[in-house]
Design a protein around this motif. Structure first.
Motif, mmCIF file in Angstrom:
data_model
loop_
_atom_site.group_PDB
_atom_site.id
_atom_site.type_symbol
_atom_site.label_atom_id
_atom_site.label_comp_id
_atom_site.label_asym_id
_atom_site.label_seq_id
_atom_site.Cartn_x
_atom_site.Cartn_y
_atom_site.Cartn_z
ATOM 1 N N LYS A 20 8.096 46.928 11.820
ATOM 2 C CA LYS A 20 9.020 45.801 11.932
ATOM 3 C C LYS A 20 9.792 45.808 13.244
ATOM 4 C CE LYS A 20 9.751 43.109 9.195
ATOM 5 N NZ LYS A 20 9.153 41.780 9.087
ATOM 6 N N GLN A 21 10.224 46.973 13.637
ATOM 7 C CA GLN A 21 11.029 47.115 14.845
ATOM 8 C C GLN A 21 10.876 48.539 15.334
ATOM 9 O OE1 GLN A 21 15.100 45.737 14.425
ATOM 10 N NE2 GLN A 21 15.814 47.412 15.691
ATOM 11 N N ASN A 22 10.875 48.739 16.641
ATOM 12 C CA ASN A 22 10.779 50.097 17.168
ATOM 13 C C ASN A 22 11.307 50.156 18.587
ATOM 14 O OD1 ASN A 22 8.315 50.458 19.226
ATOM 15 N ND2 ASN A 22 7.817 48.851 17.754
ATOM 16 N N ASN A 23 11.644 51.354 18.995
ATOM 17 C CA ASN A 23 12.045 51.646 20.366
ATOM 18 C C ASN A 23 11.273 52.881 20.803
ATOM 19 O OD1 ASN A 23 14.766 50.636 18.886
ATOM 20 N ND2 ASN A 23 14.585 49.802 20.930
ATOM 21 N N ASN A 49 7.912 45.983 24.520
ATOM 22 C CA ASN A 49 7.818 46.161 23.085
ATOM 23 C C ASN A 49 7.853 44.818 22.360
ATOM 24 O OD1 ASN A 49 7.614 47.788 20.828
ATOM 25 N ND2 ASN A 49 9.262 49.123 21.474
ATOM 26 N N LYS A 50 7.537 44.820 21.096
ATOM 27 C CA LYS A 50 7.592 43.595 20.300
ATOM 28 C C LYS A 50 7.916 43.922 18.856
ATOM 29 C CE LYS A 50 3.864 41.863 18.448
ATOM 30 N NZ LYS A 50 2.697 41.147 18.096
ATOM 31 N N LEU A 51 8.334 42.925 18.124
ATOM 32 C CA LEU A 51 8.604 43.062 16.696
ATOM 33 C C LEU A 51 7.322 42.813 15.915
ATOM 34 C CD1 LEU A 51 11.926 41.015 16.478
ATOM 35 C CD2 LEU A 51 11.677 43.488 16.663
ATOM 36 N N ASP A 52 7.292 43.321 14.701
ATOM 37 C CA ASP A 52 6.196 43.052 13.753
ATOM 38 C C ASP A 52 4.809 43.370 14.315
ATOM 39 O OD1 ASP A 52 8.043 42.233 11.844
ATOM 40 O OD2 ASP A 52 7.924 40.137 12.455
ATOM 41 N N GLY A 87 11.520 53.792 14.617
ATOM 42 C CA GLY A 87 11.176 52.481 14.091
ATOM 43 C C GLY A 87 11.316 52.362 12.596
ATOM 44 N N TYR A 88 10.844 51.229 12.098
ATOM 45 C CA TYR A 88 10.903 50.905 10.671
ATOM 46 C C TYR A 88 9.553 50.347 10.230
ATOM 47 C CZ TYR A 88 15.912 51.139 11.456
ATOM 48 O OH TYR A 88 17.169 51.558 11.800
ATOM 49 N N LEU A 92 13.729 46.806 7.301
ATOM 50 C CA LEU A 92 14.754 47.395 8.168
ATOM 51 C C LEU A 92 15.853 48.026 7.310
ATOM 52 C CD1 LEU A 92 15.100 44.591 10.870
ATOM 53 C CD2 LEU A 92 13.805 46.713 11.007
#
Length: 107
Positions: A20-23, A49-52, A87-88, A92
């Motif tokens: 879903k989200q990450n760094n 980076n990107k979501l999903d 990340g998740y 989240l």
């Protein structure tokens, strides 16, 4: 690149879940003693980076690591940096949070 290193990182979601989200962070471990290393608070966040991120999807990130301000580079493991992803998966919340890290492999 003189005065810096640029890394291109291939991130592949090999799980069955949506990221879903990450760094993603890159750092140079600090040498301590003979053959020992410790983490370094100086980290650079990768861009692009990107979501999903879907299962099986692959994205390319890049990180610009300047040497300016690092001090004595001989105390750092510049030839073998560390990578960390926070990340998740699917949701989240704290139950779906993950952190993974390892040495960055150069190809």
């Amino acid at each position: 690149m003189e005065g810096a290193i640029v890394y291109y990182i291939k991130l592949t979601n090999d799980s069955d879940f949506v990221i879903k989200q990450n760094n993603v962070f890159i750092s140079f471990p600090i040498k301590v003693g003979q053959g020992g290393y410790k983490g370094n608070a100086y980290k650079v966040e990768a861009k692009g980076n990107k979501l999903d991120i879907q299962p099986g999807e692959e994205i390319t990130l890049n990180a610009f690591m300047p040497f300016e301000g690092l001090g004595d580079k001989s105390l750092l493991r510049i030839d073998n940096p560390s990578i960390q992803i926070n990340g998740y998966l699917d949701k989240l919340d704290n139950e779906h949070k993950f952190i993974s890290g390892e040495d960055l492999i150069k190809n």
